[in-house]
Design an enzyme around this catalytic site. Structure first.
Site, PDB file in Angstrom:
ATOM      1  N   HIS A  19      51.297  60.020 -97.942  1.00 21.14           N
ATOM      2  CA  HIS A  19      50.796  59.299 -96.777  1.00 21.14           C
ATOM      3  C   HIS A  19      50.199  57.966 -97.219  1.00 21.14           C
ATOM      4  CE1 HIS A  19      50.811  62.633 -93.745  1.00 21.14           C
ATOM      5  NE2 HIS A  19      50.685  63.403 -94.814  1.00 21.14           N
ATOM      6  N   HIS A  51      55.585  64.450 -99.618  1.00 21.77           N
ATOM      7  CA  HIS A  51      55.476  63.147 -98.953  1.00 21.77           C
ATOM      8  C   HIS A  51      54.116  62.541 -99.240  1.00 21.77           C
ATOM      9  CE1 HIS A  51      54.426  66.418 -96.197  1.00 21.77           C
ATOM     10  NE2 HIS A  51      53.530  65.607 -95.662  1.00 21.77           N
ATOM     11  N   ASN A  55      48.931  65.771 -98.862  1.00 20.69           N
ATOM     12  CA  ASN A  55      48.525  67.142 -98.555  1.00 20.69           C
ATOM     13  C   ASN A  55      49.452  68.018 -99.387  1.00 20.69           C
ATOM     14  OD1 ASN A  55      46.519  66.429 -96.661  1.00 20.69           O
ATOM     15  ND2 ASN A  55      48.054  66.194 -95.060  1.00 20.69           N
ATOM     16  N   ASP A  78      54.732  57.333 -89.546  1.00 23.96           N
ATOM     17  CA  ASP A  78      54.360  58.680 -89.107  1.00 23.96           C
ATOM     18  C   ASP A  78      54.401  58.722 -87.578  1.00 23.96           C
ATOM     19  OD1 ASP A  78      52.528  61.159 -90.591  1.00 23.96           O
ATOM     20  OD2 ASP A  78      52.603  61.060 -88.398  1.00 23.96           O
ATOM     21  N   ILE A  79      54.991  59.784 -87.071  1.00 26.34           N
ATOM     22  CA  ILE A  79      55.184  59.918 -85.626  1.00 26.34           C
ATOM     23  C   ILE A  79      53.856  60.153 -84.892  1.00 26.34           C
ATOM     24  CG2 ILE A  79      55.581  62.429 -85.451  1.00 26.34           C
ATOM     25  CD1 ILE A  79      58.134  61.770 -83.864  1.00 26.34           C
ATOM     26  N   GLN A 126      49.363  70.733 -95.893  1.00 28.43           N
ATOM     27  CA  GLN A 126      50.781  70.337 -95.894  1.00 28.43           C
ATOM     28  C   GLN A 126      51.535  71.149 -94.841  1.00 28.43           C
ATOM     29  OE1 GLN A 126      52.762  70.652 -99.697  1.00 28.43           O
ATOM     30  NE2 GLN A 126      54.620  69.663 -98.963  1.00 28.43           N
TER      31      GLN A 126
END
Ligand code: AMP
Ligand code: ZN
Length: 134
Positions: free
Chosen positions: A101, A99, A86, A30-31, A93
């Site tokens: 996490h 996706h 989410n 994750d960025i 979301q």
């Protein structure tokens, strides 16, 4: 999907820090990490939600989560994980491509558990809710 951020990552139009990839799935860091090694796992097939992704791809996705967790465990030695989705705008979301996490958890990280996300059980009792499913 043309304008989907995660589809663009799949197509390598946007770079990512890929930690695991197979035929159907991609896992990348994750960025904006909320934990060391915070990872996002996606199906390469675009679907906004669990209900819209076909069963086989969904099965494959959860196995990819397992494989990514194993790699994270090997590299970063977390003591546990919180796994979360989410799912829908109301739950937070922001990217409409399903996706999962993976949040590695470490002693003293200050994070809560899944129960800390919401505490608003509503008006109906558990028995009344159960009745709706009969
Ligand atoms: P969500 O709020 O569940 O939709 O989470 C979307 C996640 O994607 C957020 O945690 C973002 O930090 C992450 N994200 C957005 N853009 C990128 C990117 N280009 N590479 C990696 N992670 C990203
Ligand atoms: Zn997509």
């Amino acid at each position: 999907m043309k304008d989907c951020l995660f589809c663009k990552i799949v197509k390598k139009e946007i770079p990512c820090h890929n930690i695991y990839e197979d035929k159907n799935n991609l896992a990348f860091l994750d960025i904006q990490p909320h934990a060391q090694g915070h990872t996002v796992v996606i199906s390469k097939t675009h679907a906004p939600s669990i209900t819209e992704l076909e069963d086989q791809k969904l099965q494959s996705l959860i196995i990819a989560v397992k494989k990514a967790m194993k790699l994270i465990k090997e590299k970063l030695s977390p003591t546990g994980f919180t796994i979360g989705i989410n799912h829908g705008k109301i739950s937070g979301q922001t990217v409409d491509h399903l996706h999962i996490h993976i949040l590695p958890r470490y002693e003293g990280d200050g994070g809560g558990n899944v129960h800390s996300i919401i505490k608003n059980p509503g008006d109906k009792s558990v028995e009344e809710v159960a009745e709706l499913f009969k």
